[in-house]
Design a protein around this motif. Structure first.
Motif, mmCIF file in Angstrom:
data_model
loop_
_atom_site.group_PDB
_atom_site.id
_atom_site.type_symbol
_atom_site.label_atom_id
_atom_site.label_comp_id
_atom_site.label_asym_id
_atom_site.label_seq_id
_atom_site.Cartn_x
_atom_site.Cartn_y
_atom_site.Cartn_z
ATOM 1 N N TRP A 152 -2.498 -1.796 -4.546
ATOM 2 C CA TRP A 152 -3.253 -1.376 -3.370
ATOM 3 C C TRP A 152 -4.226 -2.473 -2.936
ATOM 4 C CZ3 TRP A 152 -2.918 2.658 -0.073
ATOM 5 C CH2 TRP A 152 -3.999 2.900 0.762
ATOM 6 N N GLN B 93 0.817 -1.204 0.000
ATOM 7 C CA GLN B 93 0.000 0.000 0.000
ATOM 8 C C GLN B 93 0.857 1.263 0.000
ATOM 9 O OE1 GLN B 93 -3.050 -0.407 3.015
ATOM 10 N NE2 GLN B 93 -4.334 -1.475 1.537
ATOM 11 N N LEU C 91 -6.314 4.842 -6.079
ATOM 12 C CA LEU C 91 -5.801 3.718 -5.296
ATOM 13 C C LEU C 91 -6.746 2.519 -5.337
ATOM 14 C CD1 LEU C 91 -4.301 5.601 -2.230
ATOM 15 C CD2 LEU C 91 -3.056 4.484 -4.094
#
Length: 81
Positions: free
Chosen positions: A48, A22, A42
């Motif tokens: 992610w 992340q 994201l």
């Protein structure tokens, strides 16, 4: 007891994988993406989403580790991430 430590190590690995993926996805975002645009970017980023899956794995493995062993022996392994 060995099973609890294996699950604790798996939880620590998944937690580290979550943080790494992340973070890498968020710093790779274009500079023009801010606020809601960044969040949408994201959510479409596979890296992610791998981090989200790793976070789910962290919770599952931690629950299994604590179910199979005492907290006093599992927790030190979990915080090692």
């Amino acid at each position: 007891m060995i099973l609890a430590l294996v699950f604790a190590l798996a939880a620590a690995f998944c937690s580290a994988l979550n943080l790494i993926t992340q973070h890498a996805a968020s710093i790779a975002a274009p500079k023009r993406e801010k606020g809601w645009r960044l969040a949408l970017y994201l959510l479409r980023n596979p890296l992610w989403l791998i981090g989200w899956a790793a976070a789910a794995g962290t919770f599952a493995f931690q629950a299994l580790a604590l179910h199979n062993g005492p907290m006093s022996e599992v927790q030190p392994v979990l915080v090692s991430e």
